[in-house]
Design an enzyme around this catalytic site. Structure first.
Site, PDB file in Angstrom:
ATOM      1  N   ASP A 195      58.225  44.531  82.126  1.00  0.00           N
ATOM      2  CA  ASP A 195      58.510  44.774  80.710  1.00  0.00           C
ATOM      3  C   ASP A 195      57.680  45.993  80.320  1.00  0.00           C
ATOM      4  OD1 ASP A 195      58.578  44.892  77.937  1.00  0.00           O
ATOM      5  OD2 ASP A 195      58.612  42.719  77.700  1.00  0.00           O
ATOM      6  N   VAL A 196      58.332  47.083  79.948  1.00  0.00           N
ATOM      7  CA  VAL A 196      57.594  48.332  79.718  1.00  0.00           C
ATOM      8  C   VAL A 196      56.654  48.235  78.518  1.00  0.00           C
ATOM      9  CG1 VAL A 196      59.383  49.752  80.801  1.00  0.00           C
ATOM     10  CG2 VAL A 196      59.389  49.466  78.308  1.00  0.00           C
ATOM     11  N   TYR A 211      64.694  55.193  66.631  1.00  0.00           N
ATOM     12  CA  TYR A 211      65.271  55.612  67.915  1.00  0.00           C
ATOM     13  C   TYR A 211      65.245  57.144  68.039  1.00  0.00           C
ATOM     14  CZ  TYR A 211      68.650  55.539  71.816  1.00  0.00           C
ATOM     15  OH  TYR A 211      69.288  55.700  73.044  1.00  0.00           O
TER      16      TYR A 211
HETATM   17  P1  NAP Z   1      71.497  48.556  78.744  1.00  0.00           P
HETATM   18  O1  NAP Z   1      72.845  48.349  79.363  1.00  0.00           O
HETATM   19  O2  NAP Z   1      71.029  47.621  77.688  1.00  0.00           O
HETATM   20  O3  NAP Z   1      70.418  48.631  79.927  1.00  0.00           O
HETATM   21  C1  NAP Z   1      69.052  48.734  79.653  1.00  0.00           C
HETATM   22  C2  NAP Z   1      68.326  47.773  80.573  1.00  0.00           C
HETATM   23  O4  NAP Z   1      66.918  47.928  80.306  1.00  0.00           O
HETATM   24  C3  NAP Z   1      68.672  46.311  80.297  1.00  0.00           C
HETATM   25  O5  NAP Z   1      68.748  45.571  81.501  1.00  0.00           O
HETATM   26  C4  NAP Z   1      67.493  45.863  79.428  1.00  0.00           C
HETATM   27  O6  NAP Z   1      67.245  44.475  79.468  1.00  0.00           O
HETATM   28  C5  NAP Z   1      66.363  46.645  80.068  1.00  0.00           C
HETATM   29  N1  NAP Z   1      65.235  46.718  79.184  1.00  0.00           N
HETATM   30  C6  NAP Z   1      65.235  46.796  77.828  1.00  0.00           C
HETATM   31  N2  NAP Z   1      63.993  46.770  77.360  1.00  0.00           N
HETATM   32  C7  NAP Z   1      63.170  46.668  78.427  1.00  0.00           C
HETATM   33  C8  NAP Z   1      61.770  46.569  78.583  1.00  0.00           C
HETATM   34  N3  NAP Z   1      60.954  46.492  77.517  1.00  0.00           N
HETATM   35  N4  NAP Z   1      61.254  46.522  79.835  1.00  0.00           N
HETATM   36  C9  NAP Z   1      62.072  46.534  80.908  1.00  0.00           C
HETATM   37  N5  NAP Z   1      63.416  46.574  80.834  1.00  0.00           N
HETATM   38  C10 NAP Z   1      63.965  46.645  79.596  1.00  0.00           C
HETATM   39  O7  NAP Z   1      71.406  50.011  78.078  1.00  0.00           O
HETATM   40  P2  NAP Z   1      71.964  51.452  78.539  1.00  0.00           P
HETATM   41  O8  NAP Z   1      73.005  51.840  77.578  1.00  0.00           O
HETATM   42  O9  NAP Z   1      72.222  51.491  79.992  1.00  0.00           O
HETATM   43  O10 NAP Z   1      70.679  52.332  78.170  1.00  0.00           O
HETATM   44  C11 NAP Z   1      69.747  52.791  79.127  1.00  0.00           C
HETATM   45  C12 NAP Z   1      68.928  53.890  78.497  1.00  0.00           C
HETATM   46  O11 NAP Z   1      69.787  54.955  78.090  1.00  0.00           O
HETATM   47  C13 NAP Z   1      68.167  53.468  77.230  1.00  0.00           C
HETATM   48  O12 NAP Z   1      66.899  54.093  77.227  1.00  0.00           O
HETATM   49  C14 NAP Z   1      69.014  54.019  76.110  1.00  0.00           C
HETATM   50  O13 NAP Z   1      68.245  54.301  74.963  1.00  0.00           O
HETATM   51  C15 NAP Z   1      69.514  55.296  76.759  1.00  0.00           C
HETATM   52  N6  NAP Z   1      70.726  55.816  76.143  1.00  0.00           N
HETATM   53  C16 NAP Z   1      71.874  55.085  76.155  1.00  0.00           C
HETATM   54  C17 NAP Z   1      73.016  55.616  75.564  1.00  0.00           C
HETATM   55  C18 NAP Z   1      74.314  54.883  75.528  1.00  0.00           C
HETATM   56  O14 NAP Z   1      75.234  55.339  74.813  1.00  0.00           O
HETATM   57  N7  NAP Z   1      74.482  53.772  76.272  1.00  0.00           N
HETATM   58  C19 NAP Z   1      72.960  56.879  74.963  1.00  0.00           C
HETATM   59  C20 NAP Z   1      71.766  57.586  74.969  1.00  0.00           C
HETATM   60  C21 NAP Z   1      70.655  57.050  75.575  1.00  0.00           C
HETATM   61  P3  NAP Z   1      67.841  43.547  78.295  1.00  0.00           P
HETATM   62  O15 NAP Z   1      69.296  43.440  78.596  1.00  0.00           O
HETATM   63  O16 NAP Z   1      67.084  42.273  78.464  1.00  0.00           O
HETATM   64  O17 NAP Z   1      67.567  44.239  76.989  1.00  0.00           O
END
Ligand code: NAP
Length: 255
Positions: free
Chosen positions: A57-58, A143
């Site tokens: 957990d970060v 964010y």
């Molecule tokens: P996602 O499908 O929710 O994947 C993120 C993963 O990180 C999930 O397994 C989540 O676990 C885990 N996580 C969350 N908080 C954490 C913590 N404190 N410690 C360790 N693991 C943690 O999201 P994603 O869309 O792939 O996003 C990944 C990254 O890309 C994020 O930083 C997001 O801000 C960035 N991003 C995404 C988008 C988009 O449109 N999808 C756009 C710009 C940037 P849980 O499921 O338990 O939360």
């Protein structure tokens, strides 16, 4: 990329999972690290040997320290942990703001710190920033601020680690279909508004982002550091969708 060790934090879902698969395909030994222990274990077994899972957990520094101490010397670290909230600044409790900063910015610092102690010369650290690091969105103050800070943290880390032969970059995705964005994508108008404000006329896939991360992790990008790479179909050329407006209209229509 044979025999290179890669840790993907937040690797059990969305962009992180696509990245884990891309790096495994490129021949890395991947550690899928996530706060969802079961999902990480499931993903690692889907990849098969020699890949593995870890809990982290970060927002909990000892867990990050333990993760990287356990892995030992590594070549690649990718930090995908992140989430957002939606609400006006004037109405947002400070603890909601802090919670996002804690994971998206402080968490990224903690990953940089402990991965940075173990990355070998020639290694690569990649952060997942966001289009919101440069494009403001009403309702997303925490964010946007966290991701803007993460983009600068990436540059400072690149300066500090460059002399050790370690490159530090970030990818800044636009709207990508993942479990994180499912609730926003379900709000009528949000995805169309995004698409209307891109040059390439579509939202992203996790693979669009994973391909860019894989490039930043291998020798084809060996002279590239301190960069924040926009991967968004050209959305940074136009404006961010009115997410808060679409959500407010939806709530106004609710019985
Ligand atoms: P996602 O499908 O929710 O994947 C993120 C993963 O990180 C999930 O397994 C989540 O676990 C885990 N996580 C969350 N908080 C954490 C913590 N404190 N410690 C360790 N693991 C943690 O999201 P994603 O869309 O792939 O996003 C990944 C990254 O890309 C994020 O930083 C997001 O801000 C960035 N991003 C995404 C988008 C988009 O449109 N999808 C756009 C710009 C940037 P849980 O499921 O338990 O939360």
């Amino acid at each position: 990329m044979t025999e290179r060790v890669a840790v993907i934090v937040g690797g059990a879902s969305g962009i992180g999972w696509a990245t884990a698969q891309a790096l495994a395909t490129d021949g890395c030994r991947v550690v899928v690290a996530d706060r969802d222990r079961d999902a990480a274990t499931e993903r690692a077994s889907a990849l098969g040997a020699p890949h593995s899972a870890a809990w982290v957990d970060v927002s909990d520094e000892p867990s990050v320290e333990r993760l990287f101490d356990d892995v030992g010397a590594l070549d690649i670290a990718v930090n995908c942990a992140g989430f957002s909230t939606l609400g006006l600044i004037t109405e947002m409790p400070a603890e909601d703001f802090r919670a996002v900063i804690d994971v998206c910015l402080v968490g990224a610092f903690i990953v940089t710190k402990h991965a940075g102690r173990h990355l070998r010369a020639g290694g690569s650290l990649v952060q997942i920033s966001s289009l919101n690091g440069r494009q403001a969105a009403a309702g997303m103050s925490a964010y946007c601020a966290a991701k803007a800070g993460l983009s600068m943290l990436t540059q400072v880390a690149a300066l500090e680690m460059g002399p050790r032969g370690i490159r530090v970059n970030a990818v800044a995705p636009g709207f990508v279909h993942t479990p994180l964005t499912e609730p926003a994508a379900a709000v009528p108008g949000v995805v169309d508004d995004y698409i209307d404000n891109t040059a390439l006329g579509r939202a992203g896939t996790p693979e669009d982002i994973a391909n860019a991360v894989a490039y930043l992790c291998d020798s084809r990008s060996s002279w590239l550091t301190g960069e924040v790479l926009d991967i968004n179909g050209g959305a940074h050329l136009l404006r961010y969708p009115d997410l808060l407006g679409h959500v407010t209209r939806l709530m106004d229509q609710a019985p």
